[in-house]
Design a protein around this motif. Structure first.
Motif, mmCIF file in Angstrom:
data_model
loop_
_atom_site.group_PDB
_atom_site.id
_atom_site.type_symbol
_atom_site.label_atom_id
_atom_site.label_comp_id
_atom_site.label_asym_id
_atom_site.label_seq_id
_atom_site.Cartn_x
_atom_site.Cartn_y
_atom_site.Cartn_z
ATOM 1 N N GLU A 1 0.832 -1.205 0.000
ATOM 2 C CA GLU A 1 0.000 0.000 0.000
ATOM 3 C C GLU A 1 0.870 1.260 0.000
ATOM 4 O O GLU A 1 0.598 2.223 -0.730
ATOM 5 C CB GLU A 1 -0.926 -0.009 1.212
ATOM 6 C CG GLU A 1 -1.896 1.158 1.239
ATOM 7 C CD GLU A 1 -2.916 1.044 2.356
ATOM 8 O OE1 GLU A 1 -3.838 1.884 2.399
ATOM 9 O OE2 GLU A 1 -2.805 0.117 3.190
ATOM 10 N N GLN B 1 1.121 4.126 -3.015
ATOM 11 C CA GLN B 1 0.912 5.545 -2.729
ATOM 12 C C GLN B 1 2.110 6.379 -3.178
ATOM 13 O O GLN B 1 1.960 7.507 -3.659
ATOM 14 C CB GLN B 1 0.662 5.740 -1.228
ATOM 15 C CG GLN B 1 -0.677 5.190 -0.755
ATOM 16 C CD GLN B 1 -0.830 5.240 0.755
ATOM 17 O OE1 GLN B 1 0.126 5.485 1.489
ATOM 18 N NE2 GLN B 1 -2.044 4.983 1.233
ATOM 19 N N SER C 1 -0.354 3.783 -8.811
ATOM 20 C CA SER C 1 -0.875 2.454 -9.140
ATOM 21 C C SER C 1 -0.505 2.010 -10.544
ATOM 22 O O SER C 1 -0.412 0.813 -10.816
ATOM 23 C CB SER C 1 -2.400 2.432 -8.981
ATOM 24 O OG SER C 1 -3.016 3.362 -9.860
ATOM 25 N N LYS D 1 -6.780 -4.783 -3.764
ATOM 26 C CA LYS D 1 -7.617 -3.780 -4.440
ATOM 27 C C LYS D 1 -7.960 -2.649 -3.483
ATOM 28 O O LYS D 1 -7.886 -1.464 -3.843
ATOM 29 C CB LYS D 1 -8.883 -4.442 -4.976
ATOM 30 C CG LYS D 1 -9.942 -3.472 -5.478
ATOM 31 C CD LYS D 1 -11.236 -4.203 -5.818
ATOM 32 C CE LYS D 1 -12.369 -3.223 -6.105
ATOM 33 N NZ LYS D 1 -13.645 -3.913 -6.396
ATOM 34 N N HIS D 2 -8.313 -2.991 -2.271
ATOM 35 C CA HIS D 2 -8.691 -1.981 -1.291
ATOM 36 C C HIS D 2 -7.492 -1.219 -0.741
ATOM 37 O O HIS D 2 -7.662 -0.251 0.000
ATOM 38 C CB HIS D 2 -9.502 -2.625 -0.162
ATOM 39 C CG HIS D 2 -10.892 -3.005 -0.588
ATOM 40 N ND1 HIS D 2 -11.193 -4.253 -1.077
ATOM 41 C CD2 HIS D 2 -12.036 -2.290 -0.637
ATOM 42 C CE1 HIS D 2 -12.485 -4.298 -1.389
ATOM 43 N NE2 HIS D 2 -13.014 -3.119 -1.141
ATOM 44 N N ARG D 3 -6.309 -1.643 -1.104
ATOM 45 C CA ARG D 3 -5.093 -0.925 -0.737
ATOM 46 C C ARG D 3 -4.544 -0.103 -1.902
ATOM 47 O O ARG D 3 -3.436 0.416 -1.837
ATOM 48 C CB ARG D 3 -4.039 -1.905 -0.215
ATOM 49 C CG ARG D 3 -4.410 -2.530 1.129
ATOM 50 C CD ARG D 3 -3.378 -3.561 1.556
ATOM 51 N NE ARG D 3 -3.734 -4.172 2.837
ATOM 52 C CZ ARG D 3 -3.357 -3.710 4.024
ATOM 53 N NH1 ARG D 3 -2.620 -2.610 4.097
ATOM 54 N NH2 ARG D 3 -3.695 -4.331 5.132
ATOM 55 N N GLY D 4 -5.305 -0.033 -2.983
ATOM 56 C CA GLY D 4 -4.931 0.835 -4.088
ATOM 57 C C GLY D 4 -4.314 0.171 -5.291
ATOM 58 O O GLY D 4 -4.010 0.842 -6.283
ATOM 59 N N THR E 1 -4.286 -1.680 -8.705
ATOM 60 C CA THR E 1 -5.274 -1.730 -9.789
ATOM 61 C C THR E 1 -4.941 -2.762 -10.866
ATOM 62 O O THR E 1 -5.788 -3.064 -11.708
ATOM 63 C CB THR E 1 -5.418 -0.353 -10.451
ATOM 64 O OG1 THR E 1 -4.146 0.078 -10.936
ATOM 65 C CG2 THR E 1 -5.952 0.679 -9.466
#
Length: 240
Positions: A114, A118, A122, A157-160, A162
């Motif tokens: 994650e 950031q 992504s 996915k929920h950590r960014g 893609t």
């Protein structure tokens, strides 16, 4: 859909493994840079490159060879194998690699992934989910975890993240066709790009992946042995 010709590097050679076993390698060339240039000249839109020595040992043995590929070809390349530190991610991106693939480290330390997403975006990071019987395998596919592949994808996915590369290890290098049900389930999670890997044996397999709605598919052995040609790939990529 993008078709990614694969260049797997082991001992400085272009090889393909069967079911991810490092002792079951077939050599298809002794110059990965020349192979990359050939595929680019023949119309590849992207290249998928794996440092197999790095995947097994955790050290990026082929980093200089991969840097030469990035410098030589004008098409984007994605690279995986032994990338387990931010230093490795930054090094490859600085050397011209478009997308870095995180494998074992993503399973071991999702918080780290994650942070990397950031920091670098992504579009520069993909997570490789290598599954055996639906469960994630790590460290060059030697170890199998207790985590379900779809759960790992959903969590990332929920950590960014893609972009995901989904490999069915039992089919890799076996020319038995991709695991369409598993790929369909991964694609159904929504909002992510799935690249199929493992089992592509003919053009119809690529068409199945396209019809599922996948972002991409990787082909290695089928391409090197002529079951799929670069002309086939160009035609498929040009179809609307």
């Amino acid at each position: 859909m993008i078709v990614f010709p694969a260049i797997d590097i082991q001992g400085g050679q272009c090889v393909r493994l069967k079911q991810g076993e490092k002792n079951k390698a077939t050599v298809y060339g002794d110059d990965p840079v020349a192979m990359a240039q050939k595929l680019a000249d023949e119309g590849a839109a992207w290249l998928h490159i794996v440092d197999l020595d790095g995947a097994f040992a955790g050290t990026r043995t082929s980093r200089d060879c991969i840097a030469r590929i990035a410098k030589t070809v004008t098409i984007p390349i994605e690279v995986g194998g032994g990338i387990r530190s931010e230093e490795a991610v930054a090094d490859y991106l600085e050397r011209g690699v478009r997308r870095v693939i995180i494998g074992s480290k993503a399973v071991a330390d999702p918080d780290w992934v994650e942070t990397i997403v950031q920091r670098y975006g992504s579009e520069a990071i993909a997570v490789s989910v290598d599954a055996r019987d639906g469960f994630v395998a790590t460290h060059g596919w030697v170890a199998t975890s207790e985590q379900r592949a779809l759960d790992v994808i959903d969590g990332m996915k929920h950590r960014g993240v893609t972009t995901f590369i989904y490999t069915d290890i039992s089919r890799d290098g076996m020319m038995t066709g991709p695991n369409i049900p598993a790929l369909t389930a991964a694609h159904a999670l929504g909002g992510i790009d799935i690249i199929a890997s493992g089992g592509i044996s003919r053009v119809a397999d690529l068409e199945q992946c396209r019809d599922v709605g996948l972002y991409g598919a990787i082909t290695g052995r089928a391409l090197y042995e002529g079951a799929v040609t670069m002309a086939d790939i160009r035609q498929l990529q040009n179809e609307k």
